[in-house]
Design a protein around this motif. Structure first.
Motif, PDB file in Angstrom:
ATOM      1  N   VAL A   1      10.652  -4.403   6.306  1.00  0.00           N
ATOM      2  CA  VAL A   1      11.182  -4.346   4.947  1.00  0.00           C
ATOM      3  C   VAL A   1      10.692  -5.584   4.195  1.00  0.00           C
ATOM      4  O   VAL A   1      10.767  -6.707   4.716  1.00  0.00           O
ATOM      5  CB  VAL A   1      12.726  -4.298   4.945  1.00  0.00           C
ATOM      6  CG1 VAL A   1      13.277  -4.327   3.532  1.00  0.00           C
ATOM      7  CG2 VAL A   1      13.216  -3.067   5.704  1.00  0.00           C
ATOM      8  N   TRP A   2      10.188  -5.393   2.974  1.00  0.00           N
ATOM      9  CA  TRP A   2       9.697  -6.489   2.150  1.00  0.00           C
ATOM     10  C   TRP A   2      10.849  -7.083   1.340  1.00  0.00           C
ATOM     11  O   TRP A   2      11.629  -6.352   0.743  1.00  0.00           O
ATOM     12  CB  TRP A   2       8.594  -6.004   1.215  1.00  0.00           C
ATOM     13  CG  TRP A   2       7.338  -5.666   1.946  1.00  0.00           C
ATOM     14  CD1 TRP A   2       6.919  -4.435   2.326  1.00  0.00           C
ATOM     15  CD2 TRP A   2       6.346  -6.586   2.401  1.00  0.00           C
ATOM     16  NE1 TRP A   2       5.726  -4.523   2.999  1.00  0.00           N
ATOM     17  CE2 TRP A   2       5.346  -5.834   3.052  1.00  0.00           C
ATOM     18  CE3 TRP A   2       6.195  -7.963   2.323  1.00  0.00           C
ATOM     19  CZ2 TRP A   2       4.208  -6.418   3.611  1.00  0.00           C
ATOM     20  CZ3 TRP A   2       5.065  -8.548   2.888  1.00  0.00           C
ATOM     21  CH2 TRP A   2       4.090  -7.779   3.522  1.00  0.00           C
ATOM     22  N   HIS A   3      10.934  -8.430   1.314  1.00  0.00           N
ATOM     23  CA  HIS A   3      11.967  -9.149   0.573  1.00  0.00           C
ATOM     24  C   HIS A   3      11.301 -10.120  -0.397  1.00  0.00           C
ATOM     25  O   HIS A   3      10.355 -10.826  -0.025  1.00  0.00           O
ATOM     26  CB  HIS A   3      12.870  -9.936   1.516  1.00  0.00           C
ATOM     27  CG  HIS A   3      13.598  -9.061   2.485  1.00  0.00           C
ATOM     28  ND1 HIS A   3      14.765  -8.408   2.162  1.00  0.00           N
ATOM     29  CD2 HIS A   3      13.305  -8.695   3.755  1.00  0.00           C
ATOM     30  CE1 HIS A   3      15.174  -7.696   3.200  1.00  0.00           C
ATOM     31  NE2 HIS A   3      14.294  -7.853   4.180  1.00  0.00           N
ATOM     32  N   THR A   4      11.790 -10.162  -1.620  1.00  0.00           N
ATOM     33  CA  THR A   4      11.245 -11.078  -2.627  1.00  0.00           C
ATOM     34  C   THR A   4      11.762 -12.485  -2.365  1.00  0.00           C
ATOM     35  O   THR A   4      12.971 -12.701  -2.276  1.00  0.00           O
ATOM     36  CB  THR A   4      11.631 -10.611  -4.039  1.00  0.00           C
ATOM     37  OG1 THR A   4      11.047  -9.320  -4.258  1.00  0.00           O
ATOM     38  CG2 THR A   4      11.130 -11.582  -5.096  1.00  0.00           C
ATOM     39  N   LEU A   5      10.838 -13.440  -2.248  1.00  0.00           N
ATOM     40  CA  LEU A   5      11.189 -14.841  -2.041  1.00  0.00           C
ATOM     41  C   LEU A   5      11.282 -15.599  -3.355  1.00  0.00           C
ATOM     42  O   LEU A   5      12.113 -16.483  -3.508  1.00  0.00           O
ATOM     43  CB  LEU A   5      10.157 -15.519  -1.142  1.00  0.00           C
ATOM     44  CG  LEU A   5       9.989 -14.940   0.250  1.00  0.00           C
ATOM     45  CD1 LEU A   5       8.861 -15.658   0.986  1.00  0.00           C
ATOM     46  CD2 LEU A   5      11.285 -15.037   1.029  1.00  0.00           C
TER      47      LEU A   5
ATOM     48  N   PHE B   1       1.805 -10.474  -2.637  1.00  0.00           N
ATOM     49  CA  PHE B   1       2.217 -10.601  -4.024  1.00  0.00           C
ATOM     50  C   PHE B   1       2.427  -9.195  -4.568  1.00  0.00           C
ATOM     51  O   PHE B   1       1.665  -8.277  -4.263  1.00  0.00           O
ATOM     52  CB  PHE B   1       1.149 -11.317  -4.857  1.00  0.00           C
ATOM     53  CG  PHE B   1       1.073 -12.790  -4.575  1.00  0.00           C
ATOM     54  CD1 PHE B   1       1.979 -13.652  -5.156  1.00  0.00           C
ATOM     55  CD2 PHE B   1       0.109 -13.298  -3.732  1.00  0.00           C
ATOM     56  CE1 PHE B   1       1.928 -15.015  -4.903  1.00  0.00           C
ATOM     57  CE2 PHE B   1       0.040 -14.651  -3.470  1.00  0.00           C
ATOM     58  CZ  PHE B   1       0.951 -15.508  -4.058  1.00  0.00           C
ATOM     59  N   SER B   2       3.464  -9.027  -5.359  1.00  0.00           N
ATOM     60  CA  SER B   2       3.693  -7.763  -6.039  1.00  0.00           C
ATOM     61  C   SER B   2       3.894  -8.077  -7.520  1.00  0.00           C
ATOM     62  O   SER B   2       4.154  -9.225  -7.882  1.00  0.00           O
ATOM     63  CB  SER B   2       4.922  -7.038  -5.471  1.00  0.00           C
ATOM     64  OG  SER B   2       6.090  -7.782  -5.735  1.00  0.00           O
ATOM     65  N   TRP B   3       3.748  -7.064  -8.353  1.00  0.00           N
ATOM     66  CA  TRP B   3       3.950  -7.282  -9.782  1.00  0.00           C
ATOM     67  C   TRP B   3       4.530  -6.034 -10.419  1.00  0.00           C
ATOM     68  O   TRP B   3       4.332  -4.925  -9.932  1.00  0.00           O
ATOM     69  CB  TRP B   3       2.662  -7.710 -10.487  1.00  0.00           C
ATOM     70  CG  TRP B   3       1.505  -6.808 -10.250  1.00  0.00           C
ATOM     71  CD1 TRP B   3       1.138  -5.723 -10.991  1.00  0.00           C
ATOM     72  CD2 TRP B   3       0.537  -6.912  -9.203  1.00  0.00           C
ATOM     73  NE1 TRP B   3       0.013  -5.146 -10.469  1.00  0.00           N
ATOM     74  CE2 TRP B   3      -0.379  -5.857  -9.360  1.00  0.00           C
ATOM     75  CE3 TRP B   3       0.354  -7.789  -8.129  1.00  0.00           C
ATOM     76  CZ2 TRP B   3      -1.449  -5.665  -8.503  1.00  0.00           C
ATOM     77  CZ3 TRP B   3      -0.708  -7.584  -7.280  1.00  0.00           C
ATOM     78  CH2 TRP B   3      -1.592  -6.540  -7.471  1.00  0.00           C
TER      79      TRP B   3
ATOM     80  N   THR C   1       5.832  -9.399 -14.413  1.00  0.00           N
ATOM     81  CA  THR C   1       6.543 -10.306 -13.521  1.00  0.00           C
ATOM     82  C   THR C   1       5.828 -10.258 -12.171  1.00  0.00           C
ATOM     83  O   THR C   1       5.592  -9.175 -11.638  1.00  0.00           O
ATOM     84  CB  THR C   1       8.013  -9.878 -13.346  1.00  0.00           C
ATOM     85  OG1 THR C   1       8.632  -9.834 -14.633  1.00  0.00           O
ATOM     86  CG2 THR C   1       8.759 -10.839 -12.450  1.00  0.00           C
ATOM     87  N   VAL C   2       5.471 -11.427 -11.635  1.00  0.00           N
ATOM     88  CA  VAL C   2       4.765 -11.510 -10.357  1.00  0.00           C
ATOM     89  C   VAL C   2       5.708 -12.122  -9.323  1.00  0.00           C
ATOM     90  O   VAL C   2       6.401 -13.106  -9.608  1.00  0.00           O
ATOM     91  CB  VAL C   2       3.480 -12.353 -10.485  1.00  0.00           C
ATOM     92  CG1 VAL C   2       2.772 -12.490  -9.147  1.00  0.00           C
ATOM     93  CG2 VAL C   2       2.547 -11.737 -11.522  1.00  0.00           C
ATOM     94  N   SER C   3       5.736 -11.527  -8.130  1.00  0.00           N
ATOM     95  CA  SER C   3       6.643 -11.979  -7.064  1.00  0.00           C
ATOM     96  C   SER C   3       5.890 -12.212  -5.764  1.00  0.00           C
ATOM     97  O   SER C   3       4.902 -11.543  -5.481  1.00  0.00           O
ATOM     98  CB  SER C   3       7.716 -10.919  -6.806  1.00  0.00           C
ATOM     99  OG  SER C   3       8.467 -10.660  -7.965  1.00  0.00           O
ATOM    100  N   LEU C   4       6.390 -13.150  -4.961  1.00  0.00           N
ATOM    101  CA  LEU C   4       5.919 -13.365  -3.597  1.00  0.00           C
ATOM    102  C   LEU C   4       6.939 -12.727  -2.673  1.00  0.00           C
ATOM    103  O   LEU C   4       8.144 -12.984  -2.786  1.00  0.00           O
ATOM    104  CB  LEU C   4       5.793 -14.857  -3.284  1.00  0.00           C
ATOM    105  CG  LEU C   4       5.436 -15.210  -1.841  1.00  0.00           C
ATOM    106  CD1 LEU C   4       4.041 -14.692  -1.478  1.00  0.00           C
ATOM    107  CD2 LEU C   4       5.525 -16.708  -1.622  1.00  0.00           C
TER     108      LEU C   4
END
Length: 85
Positions: free
Chosen positions: A27-31, A65-67, A16-19
């Motif tokens: 703090v990082w938040h998934t968009l 990007f995170s995965w 699963t890939v997220s921006l």
């Protein structure tokens, strides 16, 4: 978009890939995220005004990007492309 070119190993492997966007408190938040991909192919998601995810991406903001890969051990290969307007 995400181009998943290889995925193997483990039990029912997925990726699963997220921006994500960093807020003023570091703090990082998934968009937005792809669905859990379990086969070679492409996936897309859109962020911004008029899109399903209407979060705005201000110029100068911090993004990444995170995965997440499941199904250990898993071999996974993919490419990420981003277009701005």
């Amino acid at each position: 978009g995400v181009n998943l070119t290889a995925l193997s190993g483990g039990t029912t492997p997925t990726v699963t890939v997220s921006l994500q966007q960093k807020d003023g408190n570091d703090v990082w938040h998934t968009l937005a995220s792809t669905a859990a991909l379990n086969a070679v192919g492409t996936a897309h998601f859109s962020v911004g005004a008029g899109m399903a995810n209407a979060a705005m991406l201000p110029a100068g903001g911090q993004y990444r990007f995170s995965w997440a890969v499941t199904g250990t051990p898993t071999t996974c290969s993919f490419q990420i492309a981003m277009a701005g307007r």
